[in-house]
Design a protein around this motif. Structure first.
Motif, mmCIF file in Angstrom:
data_model
loop_
_atom_site.group_PDB
_atom_site.id
_atom_site.type_symbol
_atom_site.label_atom_id
_atom_site.label_comp_id
_atom_site.label_asym_id
_atom_site.label_seq_id
_atom_site.Cartn_x
_atom_site.Cartn_y
_atom_site.Cartn_z
ATOM 1 N N ASP A 70 45.082 40.207 45.155
ATOM 2 C CA ASP A 70 45.714 40.205 46.471
ATOM 3 C C ASP A 70 45.056 41.301 47.305
ATOM 4 O O ASP A 70 45.620 42.363 47.551
ATOM 5 N N SER A 71 43.816 41.040 47.706
ATOM 6 C CA SER A 71 43.020 42.027 48.430
ATOM 7 C C SER A 71 42.077 41.309 49.379
ATOM 8 O O SER A 71 42.084 40.073 49.469
ATOM 9 N N GLU A 72 41.243 42.075 50.079
ATOM 10 C CA GLU A 72 40.279 41.477 51.001
ATOM 11 C C GLU A 72 39.263 40.606 50.273
ATOM 12 O O GLU A 72 38.647 39.727 50.873
ATOM 13 N N ASP A 73 39.069 40.860 48.983
ATOM 14 C CA ASP A 73 38.133 40.061 48.186
ATOM 15 C C ASP A 73 38.770 38.788 47.646
ATOM 16 O O ASP A 73 38.077 37.938 47.086
ATOM 17 N N GLY A 74 40.093 38.676 47.786
ATOM 18 C CA GLY A 74 40.805 37.573 47.165
ATOM 19 C C GLY A 74 40.619 36.247 47.891
ATOM 20 O O GLY A 74 40.143 36.181 49.028
ATOM 21 N N PHE A 75 41.003 35.166 47.194
ATOM 22 C CA PHE A 75 40.992 33.844 47.816
ATOM 23 C C PHE A 75 41.823 33.866 49.105
ATOM 24 O O PHE A 75 42.805 34.599 49.210
ATOM 25 N N ASP A 76 41.459 33.030 50.040
ATOM 26 C CA ASP A 76 42.141 32.986 51.332
ATOM 27 C C ASP A 76 43.350 32.059 51.239
ATOM 28 O O ASP A 76 43.235 30.850 51.474
ATOM 29 N N LEU A 202 44.330 30.294 38.859
ATOM 30 C CA LEU A 202 43.784 31.615 38.542
ATOM 31 C C LEU A 202 44.688 32.686 39.132
ATOM 32 O O LEU A 202 44.934 32.690 40.338
ATOM 33 N N GLY A 203 45.180 33.575 38.275
ATOM 34 C CA GLY A 203 46.032 34.662 38.759
ATOM 35 C C GLY A 203 47.367 34.131 39.211
ATOM 36 O O GLY A 203 48.107 33.543 38.442
ATOM 37 N N GLY A 204 47.683 34.322 40.478
ATOM 38 C CA GLY A 204 48.957 33.866 41.012
ATOM 39 C C GLY A 204 49.086 34.188 42.482
ATOM 40 O O GLY A 204 49.314 33.314 43.314
ATOM 41 N N ALA A 205 48.911 35.453 42.829
ATOM 42 C CA ALA A 205 49.124 35.904 44.198
ATOM 43 C C ALA A 205 48.289 35.131 45.203
ATOM 44 O O ALA A 205 48.788 34.696 46.242
ATOM 45 N N ARG A 206 47.006 34.944 44.918
ATOM 46 C CA ARG A 206 46.105 34.261 45.841
ATOM 47 C C ARG A 206 45.711 32.869 45.367
ATOM 48 O O ARG A 206 44.794 32.258 45.928
ATOM 49 N N ASP A 207 46.390 32.363 44.347
ATOM 50 C CA ASP A 207 46.052 31.039 43.844
ATOM 51 C C ASP A 207 46.521 29.971 44.825
ATOM 52 O O ASP A 207 47.545 30.123 45.498
ATOM 53 N N ALA A 220 60.176 30.966 38.204
ATOM 54 C CA ALA A 220 58.779 31.348 37.950
ATOM 55 C C ALA A 220 58.660 31.711 36.476
ATOM 56 O O ALA A 220 59.591 32.264 35.889
ATOM 57 N N ILE A 221 57.520 31.386 35.890
ATOM 58 C CA ILE A 221 57.262 31.695 34.482
ATOM 59 C C ILE A 221 55.927 32.435 34.388
ATOM 60 O O ILE A 221 54.933 31.996 34.964
ATOM 61 N N ILE A 222 55.911 33.541 33.679
ATOM 62 C CA ILE A 222 54.657 34.223 33.353
ATOM 63 C C ILE A 222 54.570 34.249 31.830
ATOM 64 O O ILE A 222 55.378 34.882 31.159
ATOM 65 N N THR A 223 53.606 33.526 31.286
ATOM 66 C CA THR A 223 53.544 33.309 29.836
ATOM 67 C C THR A 223 53.005 34.520 29.093
ATOM 68 O O THR A 223 53.644 35.031 28.172
ATOM 69 N N THR A 224 51.817 34.962 29.444
ATOM 70 C CA THR A 224 51.170 36.090 28.767
ATOM 71 C C THR A 224 50.286 36.824 29.766
ATOM 72 O O THR A 224 49.946 36.294 30.827
ATOM 73 N N ILE A 225 49.893 38.033 29.416
ATOM 74 C CA ILE A 225 48.930 38.799 30.208
ATOM 75 C C ILE A 225 47.811 39.247 29.269
ATOM 76 O O ILE A 225 48.047 40.003 28.325
ATOM 77 N N GLY A 226 46.601 38.749 29.506
ATOM 78 C CA GLY A 226 45.447 39.123 28.698
ATOM 79 C C GLY A 226 44.244 39.345 29.578
ATOM 80 O O GLY A 226 44.325 39.285 30.813
ATOM 81 N N GLU A 227 43.094 39.586 28.977
ATOM 82 C CA GLU A 227 41.906 39.992 29.719
ATOM 83 C C GLU A 227 41.032 38.834 30.180
ATOM 84 O O GLU A 227 39.866 39.022 30.484
ATOM 85 N N ALA A 243 48.442 40.516 39.874
ATOM 86 C CA ALA A 243 48.020 39.239 40.447
ATOM 87 C C ALA A 243 48.963 38.116 40.026
ATOM 88 O O ALA A 243 49.384 37.294 40.848
ATOM 89 N N LYS A 244 49.316 38.081 38.757
ATOM 90 C CA LYS A 244 50.169 37.008 38.260
ATOM 91 C C LYS A 244 51.610 37.167 38.736
ATOM 92 O O LYS A 244 52.331 36.177 38.903
ATOM 93 N N SER A 245 52.033 38.402 38.972
ATOM 94 C CA SER A 245 53.394 38.625 39.471
ATOM 95 C C SER A 245 53.561 38.129 40.892
ATOM 96 O O SER A 245 54.687 38.074 41.410
#
Length: 558
Positions: A70-76, A202-207, A220-227, A243-245
């Motif tokens: 969720d930044s200037e580099d993120g998806f629009d 991908l992610g969540g905030a900018r998906d 909302a469901i967040i299953t896991t957080i990994g790399e 991002a996922k939150s």
């Protein structure tokens, strides 16, 4: 086996046609609920598929650094919202459950969708990626079958003028995933589904899927957080969690799968608290889930499980499910089942009619091909493999060290005493070393055969077999595990070339080899098992990418 080389030489559409032809019998043979014969319908989608082919496809090219943040580099996301507005905001016409996470999204979506269908609801389900046909990503109604070509063509032609206009207004920047997501939501609205279960890309905030407002989100469901996709999601577990939150909406329940690192769970809970969202954890101390045993009925394996949910904080949720026969195998799939069960109970708490019986039946009726899938003996024999079991584990393209551990655990649970050979191909943006290291920590295979496949029909994200081999050599050396590198070739050739090699010496080492193709890799794997273990049954594990699994399934009746 000639289908493999032929497929890779063909254009995308021709390749799809060949895959469709090759897989029709396979689907019938395996008895999947999805309509096998309907894959020929993809030939009717040429105009639509050609349209998508001209759009930016990050599954083929790879995701840019920071794209999911969720930044200037993120998806629009503003671009996606403008597209949805031009289409009449179809996502506001139905309730939705939005699922994000590193692993387990697709399985959780499948479990929950089937629970709702068992209760009689009309369900829209949207997931990614797919095995053969892009239609697999959308299902609509009371069955889990892929959307028909007729329905997909209809919504495409209805929206095409708006899509063309949007392309012009957005300077041609709308992506493949954005268009397909918009069409899926439009179709759900047109079909008047009762509820949609939507997997984030991908992610969540900018998906592109994150276009639901709080009034339209049931949970909302967040299953896991990994790399997974570390660079694209900010470079740290903390940035990935943030991002996922982004899918959490004001006042809407959040279901956590897990397990999570404590500080990562804290990030998710803090975000939920700031949004006044109640939190339900599948790892709540009051919950009990266990695998009691493993069964094979008519060559179809399942694990016998108990699931008890008893949550008192934020929400009061309770269910007892005993002797659930899950055809989705492994402790990670049991955790996905518990997560989906918690989500169903959240919906029930909001007034949705979902009986215990529907939850139980939905869990038992869920199966996704290519995910911890054991082939029947006749299927293995059609691939030229006799006396060995073949396990296909595509892992939904999220092969991380956690995936490797889950895979090793599944093998040891189902065939604890069987010698195993891995056939591996992976995309370039996966953590190859972490996967190799974690798997070898869990078990030592007889051999690892490395090969390569196109990713989403393109070579841009494909990892060469030689590069994969370097990674596995590093893992072997780090862990102090002896290995014999036989290069490119068969096991029998290796024995011929090393006539003075002590049988006791090389049989203690894991063999490392490169397969020119899937065909060569399977033959080498089978030769190693026969050469080392004689008539003792072994297991060949095809893993690392959903695309290598797709190739094997495609060949079953090619």
């Amino acid at each position: 086996m000639k289908i493999f080389s032929a497929i890779h030489r063909c254009s995308d559409f021709t390749r799809r046609k060949a895959l469709i032809s090759a897989t029709t019998g396979a689907w019938k043979k395996l008895g999947f609920r999805r309509g096998v014969s309907t894959y020929s319908e993809d030939l009717e989608l040429k105009e639509f598929l050609d349209y998508l082919e001209n759009l930016k496809n990050y599954e083929k090219s790879g995701v840019p650094k920071g794209a999911g943040t969720d930044s200037e580099d993120g998806f629009d996301l503003g671009r996606m919202n403008r597209l949805m507005e031009r289409l009449g905001n179809p996502q506001s016409k139905f309730k939705a459950v939005h699922i994000a996470g590193t692993k387990g999204k697709g399985s959780t979506a499948a479990f929950l969708s089937n629970m709702l269908r068992e209760e009689g609801y009309s369900v829209g389900c949207y997931t990614s990626p797919h095995l053969w046909s892009i239609r697999e990503r959308i299902s609509v109604g009371r069955k889990s079958d892929p959307v028909s070509a007729k329905a997909l063509n209809s919504v495409f032609h209805w929206a095409k003028e708006i899509l063309d206009q949007s392309m012009e207004l957005e300077n041609g920047s709308i992506s493949h995933f954005e268009v397909f997501t918009a069409l899926a939501f439009t179709l759900f609205a047109q079909e008047k589904v009762d509820i949609a279960v939507v997997e984030a890309g991908l992610g969540g905030a900018r998906d592109a899927t994150n276009v639901f407002c709080s009034s339209g989100l049931a949970a909302a469901i967040i299953t896991t957080i990994g790399e997974e996709h570390l660079a694209a999601l900010g470079g740290s577990l903390e940035s990935i969690a943030m991002a996922k939150s982004g899918i959490i909406k004001h006042g809407c329940p959040l279901v956590l799968g897990g397990p999570f690192n404590p500080h990562i769970e804290c990030i998710l809970r803090d975000k939920a608290s700031s949004m006044d969202s109640p939190v339900v954890s599948a790892f709540d101390p009051g919950n009990l889930s266990r695998i009691k045993g493993f069964e094979i009925n008519k060559e179809k394996p399942c694990q016998l499980c108990d699931i008890v949910v008893q949550i008192e904080k934020d929400m009061q949720l309770f269910i007892e499910l005993y002797d659930v026969r899950l055809h989705m195998l492994g402790t990670h799939q049991l955790q996905n089942a518990v997560t989906a069960t918690c989500a169903a109970l959240c919906l029930r708490n909001q007034g949705w009619r979902i009986s215990d019986e529907s939850i139980h039946a939905g869990l038992q009726h869920t199966f996704l091909p290519g995910r911890s899938q054991f082939l029947a003996s006749k299927e293995s024999e059609s691939l030229g493999i006799y006396g060995a079991t073949i396990l296909l584990d595509g892992g939904l393209l999220t092969h991380t060290k956690e995936s490797a551990k889950s895979l090793a655990d599944t093998i040891q649970m189902t065939y604890p005493d069987a010698p195993a050979v891995l056939v591996v191909a992976m995309a370039s943006d996966k953590d190859h070393l972490a996967f190799a290291r974690e798997f070898l920590t869990g078990m030592q295979p007889e051999a690892v055969i490395l090969t390569q496949v196109k990713i989403a029909g393109a070579k841009s994200r494909m990892t060469s077999a030689s590069l994969l081999k370097e990674t596995w050599i590093q893992a072997f050396m780090e862990l102090g595990i002896g290995f014999s590198d036989i290069g490119i070739g068969s096991y029998s050739k290796f024995v011929e070339d090393e006539p003075d090699c002590s049988a006791g010496a090389w049989k203690q080492k894991t063999i490392l080899a490169i397969g020119d193709s899937i065909e060569d890799s399977l033959k080498t794997a089978n030769g190693i098992l026969k050469g080392r273990k004689g008539n003792r049954p072994g297991i060949i594990v095809v893993t690392g990418s959903l695309h290598i699994v797709s190739s094997v399934l495609a060949h079953l009746h090619g």
